[in-house]
Motif scaffolding. Structure first.
Motif, PDB file in Angstrom:
ATOM      1  N   ALA A 104     -27.075 -35.915  83.951  1.00 47.81           N
ATOM      2  CA  ALA A 104     -25.884 -35.501  83.208  1.00 47.81           C
ATOM      3  C   ALA A 104     -25.440 -36.588  82.242  1.00 47.81           C
ATOM      4  O   ALA A 104     -25.064 -36.314  81.104  1.00 47.81           O
ATOM      5  CB  ALA A 104     -24.750 -35.166  84.176  1.00 47.81           C
ATOM      6  N   ARG A 105     -25.502 -37.829  82.695  1.00 47.57           N
ATOM      7  CA  ARG A 105     -25.000 -38.913  81.855  1.00 47.57           C
ATOM      8  C   ARG A 105     -25.914 -39.186  80.661  1.00 47.57           C
ATOM      9  O   ARG A 105     -25.447 -39.558  79.583  1.00 47.57           O
ATOM     10  CB  ARG A 105     -24.773 -40.168  82.687  1.00 47.57           C
ATOM     11  CG  ARG A 105     -23.524 -40.030  83.554  1.00 47.57           C
ATOM     12  CD  ARG A 105     -23.264 -41.255  84.383  1.00 47.57           C
ATOM     13  NE  ARG A 105     -23.031 -42.463  83.621  1.00 47.57           N
ATOM     14  CZ  ARG A 105     -21.838 -42.880  83.197  1.00 47.57           C
ATOM     15  NH1 ARG A 105     -20.771 -42.160  83.433  1.00 47.57           N
ATOM     16  NH2 ARG A 105     -21.718 -44.004  82.540  1.00 47.57           N
ATOM     17  N   VAL A 106     -27.215 -39.018  80.845  1.00 49.22           N
ATOM     18  CA  VAL A 106     -28.133 -39.243  79.729  1.00 49.22           C
ATOM     19  C   VAL A 106     -27.950 -38.128  78.685  1.00 49.22           C
ATOM     20  O   VAL A 106     -27.925 -38.390  77.481  1.00 49.22           O
ATOM     21  CB  VAL A 106     -29.589 -39.346  80.224  1.00 49.22           C
ATOM     22  CG1 VAL A 106     -30.574 -39.318  79.067  1.00 49.22           C
ATOM     23  CG2 VAL A 106     -29.762 -40.626  81.041  1.00 49.22           C
ATOM     24  N   ARG A 109     -24.622 -38.744  76.904  1.00 49.70           N
ATOM     25  CA  ARG A 109     -24.659 -39.866  75.980  1.00 49.70           C
ATOM     26  C   ARG A 109     -25.233 -39.467  74.626  1.00 49.70           C
ATOM     27  O   ARG A 109     -24.742 -39.876  73.587  1.00 49.70           O
ATOM     28  CB  ARG A 109     -25.505 -40.972  76.605  1.00 49.70           C
ATOM     29  CG  ARG A 109     -25.071 -42.361  76.236  1.00 49.70           C
ATOM     30  CD  ARG A 109     -25.783 -43.394  77.092  1.00 49.70           C
ATOM     31  NE  ARG A 109     -25.267 -43.423  78.441  1.00 49.70           N
ATOM     32  CZ  ARG A 109     -25.976 -43.756  79.521  1.00 49.70           C
ATOM     33  NH1 ARG A 109     -27.247 -44.068  79.413  1.00 49.70           N
ATOM     34  NH2 ARG A 109     -25.416 -43.778  80.706  1.00 49.70           N
TER      35      ARG A 109
ATOM     36  N   ARG B  95     -19.300 -41.688  88.705  1.00 50.01           N
ATOM     37  CA  ARG B  95     -20.631 -41.428  88.151  1.00 50.01           C
ATOM     38  C   ARG B  95     -21.205 -42.658  87.452  1.00 50.01           C
ATOM     39  O   ARG B  95     -22.396 -42.926  87.529  1.00 50.01           O
ATOM     40  CB  ARG B  95     -20.558 -40.255  87.167  1.00 50.01           C
ATOM     41  CG  ARG B  95     -20.004 -38.999  87.829  1.00 50.01           C
ATOM     42  CD  ARG B  95     -20.460 -37.739  87.171  1.00 50.01           C
ATOM     43  NE  ARG B  95     -20.296 -37.727  85.733  1.00 50.01           N
ATOM     44  CZ  ARG B  95     -20.809 -36.773  84.958  1.00 50.01           C
ATOM     45  NH1 ARG B  95     -21.494 -35.788  85.498  1.00 50.01           N
ATOM     46  NH2 ARG B  95     -20.632 -36.797  83.658  1.00 50.01           N
ATOM     47  N   GLU B  99     -24.764 -44.521  88.544  1.00 47.82           N
ATOM     48  CA  GLU B  99     -25.853 -44.722  87.585  1.00 47.82           C
ATOM     49  C   GLU B  99     -26.242 -46.198  87.509  1.00 47.82           C
ATOM     50  O   GLU B  99     -27.422 -46.545  87.517  1.00 47.82           O
ATOM     51  CB  GLU B  99     -25.444 -44.213  86.199  1.00 47.82           C
ATOM     52  CG  GLU B  99     -26.586 -44.294  85.205  1.00 47.82           C
ATOM     53  CD  GLU B  99     -26.147 -44.093  83.765  1.00 47.82           C
ATOM     54  OE1 GLU B  99     -24.943 -44.227  83.483  1.00 47.82           O
ATOM     55  OE2 GLU B  99     -27.016 -43.838  82.921  1.00 47.82           O
ATOM     56  N   MET B 202     -29.067 -47.671  76.041  1.00 49.49           N
ATOM     57  CA  MET B 202     -28.512 -47.839  74.717  1.00 49.49           C
ATOM     58  C   MET B 202     -27.553 -46.712  74.447  1.00 49.49           C
ATOM     59  O   MET B 202     -27.802 -45.577  74.831  1.00 49.49           O
ATOM     60  CB  MET B 202     -29.649 -47.832  73.691  1.00 49.49           C
ATOM     61  CG  MET B 202     -29.221 -48.086  72.266  1.00 49.49           C
ATOM     62  SD  MET B 202     -28.684 -46.567  71.470  1.00 49.49           S
ATOM     63  CE  MET B 202     -28.821 -46.956  69.783  1.00 49.49           C
ATOM     64  N   ASP B 203     -26.415 -47.045  73.849  1.00 51.96           N
ATOM     65  CA  ASP B 203     -25.590 -45.991  73.306  1.00 51.96           C
ATOM     66  C   ASP B 203     -24.970 -46.486  72.015  1.00 51.96           C
ATOM     67  O   ASP B 203     -24.748 -47.668  71.836  1.00 51.96           O
ATOM     68  CB  ASP B 203     -24.528 -45.519  74.307  1.00 51.96           C
ATOM     69  CG  ASP B 203     -23.592 -46.617  74.731  1.00 51.96           C
ATOM     70  OD1 ASP B 203     -23.702 -47.071  75.876  1.00 51.96           O
ATOM     71  OD2 ASP B 203     -22.751 -47.019  73.921  1.00 51.96           O
TER      72      ASP B 203
END
Lengths: 256, 251
Positions: A104-106, A109, B95, B99, B202-203
């Motif tokens: 979900a987080r990927v 993002r 979350r 992660e 990376m963001d």
């Protein structure tokens, strides 16, 4: 947890050393991608994506709530994923596993960092009322590479989503304000060989995983490396180049 | 990441905290800072204060999680309630923490000889007491020193650092303001011996050229951090050697 037999493990490694894969694809070749849009009636936007045998459903629901105090002029994006037992024997009912959280987080993002949604247009009253866009990923059949399937599903579902303003007494419904289309490309490394769009077996024997999300200009918007293996700087450069090229193809297909 | 309207560069061209683009915040590492843990370390990096504690190898529990081939390397990253401006709500890991625990554990598994300890677990607890951007890298730097302090066999220590982009420039080791208002964040961990990348996220927004420059900047910082990690262990065990010498005299 599923166990990969030594035979499968060795076989995939032996194939990779000869430049081959279990399903006959080249290292830089993805499986067949099909996208169906707007298939759910109760969702504001939806898509079903098939990537080879992998099958993922993504639904968009839209609520109204209070904007975050530090972002009074923006709507809210929330991305979730649930790996339910229907999609694979290893998935268990209950709160989201760490794999579900990472997935979900990927996906989140890529959408967030690319500025896919124009969140400023999702405010009804600054500081008081904003739209909350929930993107929920639900795999139906897990045959590898949920990352890319979920990414395409989310992008496609958002593209066809309608903001139900009327339901909340906030004027006429309007289409989701879209500014960009982020596309991810996921690689695995098996015995020193890097290949994209892994099958489930390839994922299970992989040493390392890498997801690269690019925008329509070919710039990089998000990355995530997974598993305990390593990538060289050369690997990374090759993956980024390939990701940019592949994403352009996928984007054209998703937007068609 | 969102770069709207906040200037992160001073008129003299330096960053708001007075650093040059390729300059890291001050980093201090101390090994063996806790008594109960088998190994521990404290990392103070800019305003970050991060402890790592290691227990194990010990019997993995519950037993159905035991791996007959190797030890499980578990990481639990946690932010103290008082570590950031708005109190962190209790109720288990969020979350983000889940992660971070996952990717830091995966990175460390690359260097730990887990196959030497079948059915065991090596449990690493990262506690962020004060956070100011870059806590996952600080936690990983602390964890690998704590693992060495616990005597866990490893192929190498693991240094980590972030590069990023502010005001259109590639810079090293983002501060809190730069993380909040900058244009990209790129945390990485690199195995010193091989130069390979074992953690990468990376963001934000980088062109391929900027990505390459940021990777080079981060990699060269990792080399320096690796020296500081080794230093911390040398100081710790030089001190222990002296102390045990005293003890023998006393007997």
């Amino acid at each position: 947890m599923s166990v990969v037999s030594e035979i499968t493990h060795d076989q995939l490694r032996r194939l990779a050393s000869k430049g081959m894969r279990e399903d006959g694809r080249a290292f830089d070749q993805a499986r067949k991608l099909t996208v169906e849009r707007g298939i759910l009636e109760m969702a504001e936007g939806s898509a079903r994506v098939r990537l080879g045998e992998t099958d993922v459903l993504v639904g968009v629901k839209i609520d109204v709530g209070t904007p975050f105090p530090d972002r009074p002029n923006e709507g809210i994006l929330l991305t979730g994923a649930e790996l339910r037992p229907i999609a694979h024997a290893d998935f268990e009912a209950g709160p989201p596993s760490e794999d579900a959280v990472e997935l979900a987080r990927v996906v989140d993002r890529g959408i967030r960092e690319s500025g896919m949604l124009d969140l400023k247009l999702l405010v009804a009253a600054p500081g008081l009322k904003a739209y909350i866009v929930h993107v929920d990923v639900q795999p139906l059949d897990h045959f590898g590479n949920l990352f890319d399937a979920a990414n395409v599903g989310a992008v496609a579902a958002l593209h066809c989503a309608t903001v139900p303003a009327k339901r909340f007494g906030l004027g006429d419904d309007f289409p989701m304000p879209i500014a960009e289309s982020p596309i991810s490309t996921t690689f695995v490394k098996i015995g020193g060989h890097v290949m994209l769009d892994p099958t489930l077996k390839e994922e299970m024997v992989a040493d390392a995983r890498l997801t690269v999300t690019t925008d329509s200009k070919g710039d990089i918007r998000a990355m995530q490396k997974g598993l305990s293996g390593a990538y060289t700087f050369g690997d990374l450069k090759d993956c980024v180049q390939l990701a940019r090229r592949k994403a352009a193809e996928v984007r054209a297909q998703v937007l068609a | 990441m969102s770069g709207d309207g906040v200037k992160l560069t001073r008129p003299d061209g330096l960053r708001l905290d007075g650093r040059a683009d390729g300059e890291m915040r001050p980093l201090a590492i101390e090994a063996g800072t806790l008594r109960n843990a088998d190994g521990s370390a404290l990392v103070e990096w800019g305003k970050n204060k991060v402890f790592a504690a290691v227990y194990g190898p010990r019997e993995a529990k519950p037993r159905h999680l035991q791996n007959p081939m190797r030890a499980n390397v578990n990481v639990s990253y946690n932010m103290a309630a008082f570590s950031v401006e708005d109190r962190v709500k209790p109720g288990g890991p969020g979350r983000r923490s889940i992660e971070i625990s996952k990717i830091v554990g995966e990175a460390l598994s690359n260097v730990v000889f887990a196959e030497q300890f079948p059915r065991a677990s090596i449990d690493i607890y990262i506690e962020v007491l004060q956070a100011s951007a870059g806590t996952r890298c600080a936690g990983l730097v602390a964890a690998s020193v704590a693992l060495a302090d616990a005597g866990i066999p490893m192929s190498d220590l693991l240094p980590a650092c972030a590069a990023g982009k502010i005001d259109g420039r590639v810079v090293l080791d983002l501060s809190k303001e730069e993380d909040n208002f900058g244009q990209a964040d790129l945390p990485m961990a690199i195995v010193p011996k091989t130069g390979e990348i074992v953690l990468l996220q990376m963001d934000g927004h980088l062109t391929p050229e900027e990505l390459e420059r940021a990777m080079e900047m981060g990699a060269s910082a990792c080399k320096k951090i690796h020296e500081l990690q080794k230093d911390a262990l040398r100081r710790r065990y030089a001190a222990e050697a002296i102390m045990s010498g005293d003890a023998e005299v006393g007997q």
